[in-house]
Design a protein around this motif. Structure first.
Motif, PDB file in Angstrom:
ATOM      1  N   ASN A 122     -33.789 -14.970   5.871  1.00 35.48           N
ATOM      2  CA  ASN A 122     -35.183 -14.571   6.077  1.00 35.48           C
ATOM      3  C   ASN A 122     -35.292 -13.055   6.257  1.00 35.48           C
ATOM      4  OD1 ASN A 122     -37.954 -14.805   6.423  1.00 35.48           O
ATOM      5  ND2 ASN A 122     -37.800 -15.308   8.599  1.00 35.48           N
ATOM      6  N   LEU A 123     -34.721 -12.336   5.337  1.00 37.49           N
ATOM      7  CA  LEU A 123     -34.691 -10.880   5.444  1.00 37.49           C
ATOM      8  C   LEU A 123     -36.088 -10.287   5.332  1.00 37.49           C
ATOM      9  CD1 LEU A 123     -31.440 -10.294   3.441  1.00 37.49           C
ATOM     10  CD2 LEU A 123     -31.865  -9.433   5.755  1.00 37.49           C
ATOM     11  N   LYS A 124     -36.281  -9.185   6.050  1.00 38.74           N
ATOM     12  CA  LYS A 124     -37.559  -8.492   6.089  1.00 38.74           C
ATOM     13  C   LYS A 124     -37.354  -7.045   5.651  1.00 38.74           C
ATOM     14  CE  LYS A 124     -38.729 -11.238  10.164  1.00 38.74           C
ATOM     15  NZ  LYS A 124     -39.108 -11.208  11.591  1.00 38.74           N
ATOM     16  N   PRO A 125     -38.404  -6.384   5.176  1.00 48.39           N
ATOM     17  CA  PRO A 125     -38.266  -4.971   4.811  1.00 48.39           C
ATOM     18  C   PRO A 125     -37.719  -4.121   5.959  1.00 48.39           C
ATOM     19  CG  PRO A 125     -40.285  -5.836   3.895  1.00 48.39           C
ATOM     20  CD  PRO A 125     -39.710  -6.930   4.757  1.00 48.39           C
ATOM     21  N   ALA A 126     -38.018  -4.497   7.201  1.00 47.72           N
ATOM     22  CA  ALA A 126     -37.518  -3.753   8.356  1.00 47.72           C
ATOM     23  C   ALA A 126     -36.002  -3.865   8.517  1.00 47.72           C
ATOM     24  CB  ALA A 126     -38.207  -4.242   9.631  1.00 47.72           C
ATOM     25  N   ASP A 127     -35.373  -4.787   7.793  1.00 51.05           N
ATOM     26  CA  ASP A 127     -33.914  -4.927   7.841  1.00 51.05           C
ATOM     27  C   ASP A 127     -33.217  -3.935   6.909  1.00 51.05           C
ATOM     28  OD1 ASP A 127     -34.475  -8.442   7.979  1.00 51.05           O
ATOM     29  OD2 ASP A 127     -33.899  -7.148   9.656  1.00 51.05           O
ATOM     30  N   THR A 128     -33.979  -3.210   6.125  1.00 52.34           N
ATOM     31  CA  THR A 128     -33.399  -2.232   5.213  1.00 52.34           C
ATOM     32  C   THR A 128     -32.647  -1.157   5.992  1.00 52.34           C
ATOM     33  OG1 THR A 128     -35.086  -2.580   3.523  1.00 52.34           O
ATOM     34  CG2 THR A 128     -33.939  -0.471   3.495  1.00 52.34           C
ATOM     35  N   ALA A 129     -31.359  -1.002   5.671  1.00 52.60           N
ATOM     36  CA  ALA A 129     -30.514  -0.054   6.411  1.00 52.60           C
ATOM     37  C   ALA A 129     -29.123  -0.060   5.800  1.00 52.60           C
ATOM     38  CB  ALA A 129     -30.417  -0.444   7.882  1.00 52.60           C
ATOM     39  N   MET A 130     -28.301   0.890   6.230  1.00 52.21           N
ATOM     40  CA  MET A 130     -26.875   0.854   5.969  1.00 52.21           C
ATOM     41  C   MET A 130     -26.256   0.018   7.083  1.00 52.21           C
ATOM     42  SD  MET A 130     -24.610   2.014   3.799  1.00 52.21           S
ATOM     43  CE  MET A 130     -25.072   3.615   3.152  1.00 52.21           C
ATOM     44  N   TYR A 131     -25.439  -0.955   6.698  1.00 50.91           N
ATOM     45  CA  TYR A 131     -24.810  -1.845   7.668  1.00 50.91           C
ATOM     46  C   TYR A 131     -23.331  -1.496   7.794  1.00 50.91           C
ATOM     47  CZ  TYR A 131     -28.934  -4.757   8.044  1.00 50.91           C
ATOM     48  OH  TYR A 131     -30.212  -5.212   8.313  1.00 50.91           O
ATOM     49  N   TYR A 132     -22.876  -1.391   9.050  1.00 50.55           N
ATOM     50  CA  TYR A 132     -21.512  -0.983   9.348  1.00 50.55           C
ATOM     51  C   TYR A 132     -20.786  -2.063  10.138  1.00 50.55           C
ATOM     52  CZ  TYR A 132     -23.226   3.700   8.223  1.00 50.55           C
ATOM     53  OH  TYR A 132     -23.774   4.790   7.589  1.00 50.55           O
ATOM     54  N   CYS A 133     -19.532  -2.235   9.804  1.00 54.87           N
ATOM     55  CA  CYS A 133     -18.624  -3.086  10.555  1.00 54.87           C
ATOM     56  C   CYS A 133     -17.905  -2.205  11.571  1.00 54.87           C
ATOM     57  CB  CYS A 133     -17.653  -3.697   9.549  1.00 54.87           C
ATOM     58  SG  CYS A 133     -16.335  -4.676  10.214  1.00 54.87           S
ATOM     59  N   ALA A 134     -17.662  -2.738  12.779  1.00 52.64           N
ATOM     60  CA  ALA A 134     -17.017  -1.944  13.826  1.00 52.64           C
ATOM     61  C   ALA A 134     -16.070  -2.813  14.632  1.00 52.64           C
ATOM     62  CB  ALA A 134     -18.075  -1.332  14.740  1.00 52.64           C
ATOM     63  N   ALA A 135     -15.042  -2.186  15.182  1.00 48.16           N
ATOM     64  CA  ALA A 135     -14.069  -2.884  16.025  1.00 48.16           C
ATOM     65  C   ALA A 135     -13.805  -2.042  17.269  1.00 48.16           C
ATOM     66  CB  ALA A 135     -12.772  -3.118  15.261  1.00 48.16           C
ATOM     67  N   GLY A 136     -13.542  -2.707  18.388  1.00 54.37           N
ATOM     68  CA  GLY A 136     -13.280  -1.968  19.612  1.00 54.37           C
ATOM     69  C   GLY A 136     -12.651  -2.812  20.687  1.00 54.37           C
ATOM     70  N   ALA A 137     -12.302  -2.154  21.791  1.00 46.30           N
ATOM     71  CA  ALA A 137     -11.813  -2.817  23.001  1.00 46.30           C
ATOM     72  C   ALA A 137     -12.984  -2.805  23.977  1.00 46.30           C
ATOM     73  CB  ALA A 137     -10.611  -2.072  23.574  1.00 46.30           C
ATOM     74  N   CYS A 138     -13.821  -3.828  23.904  1.00 45.55           N
ATOM     75  CA  CYS A 138     -15.094  -3.845  24.624  1.00 45.55           C
ATOM     76  C   CYS A 138     -14.927  -4.220  26.085  1.00 45.55           C
ATOM     77  CB  CYS A 138     -16.043  -4.842  23.959  1.00 45.55           C
ATOM     78  SG  CYS A 138     -16.483  -4.410  22.271  1.00 45.55           S
ATOM     79  N   GLY A 139     -15.851  -3.717  26.885  1.00 48.75           N
ATOM     80  CA  GLY A 139     -15.934  -4.117  28.283  1.00 48.75           C
ATOM     81  C   GLY A 139     -16.642  -5.458  28.395  1.00 48.75           C
TER      82      GLY A 139
END
Length: 124
Positions: free
Chosen positions: A84-101
């Motif tokens: 159900n994508l919307k025009p507001a979803d338009t963006a560059m999408y990035y994958c990320a990894a970390g040692a989260c709290g």
């Protein structure tokens, strides 16, 4: 050194679906969470969805009920199913990894490894 490479972006009409993929290599022992972020032109990078190695997931408000984050059993691929994508979803999408709290998992500074991004464009 964790290396991330996204794919699966493209152009779709509003209401359509896409599945983003992220290939993960050089997995670091300290990595305990992976996420998808997005950034539209002129805007801050926004946390979309997070998954811990335990399988727990969190979603940003814009993604709840429409997006699903998933990881394969080998932890070598991360996915973002977007419906159900919307025009507001338009963006560059990035994958990320970390040692989260233990909290604020959608905060950008929790993540130390980033991919180059894949563009998603949703037309009305």
């Amino acid at each position: 050194q964790v290396r991330l490479a996204e794919s699966g972006g493209g152009s779709v009409q509003a209401g359509g679906s896409l599945r983003l993929s992220c290939v993960v290599s050089g997995y670091a022992y300290s990595t305990n969470c992976m996420a998808w972020f997005r950034q539209a032109p002129g805007q801050e990078r926004e946390g979309v969805a997070v998954i811990r190695t335990s399988g727990e997931t969190w979603y940003g408000d814009s993604a709840k009920g429409r997006f699903i984050i998933a990881q394969d059993n080998s932890k070598s691929r991360l996915y973002l199913h977007m419906n159900n994508l919307k025009p507001a979803d338009t963006a560059m999408y990035y994958c990320a990894a970390g040692a989260c709290g233990d909290s604020d998992l959608l905060r950008r500074d929790q993540y130390t490894s980033w991919g180059q991004g894949t563009q998603v464009t949703v037309s009305s």
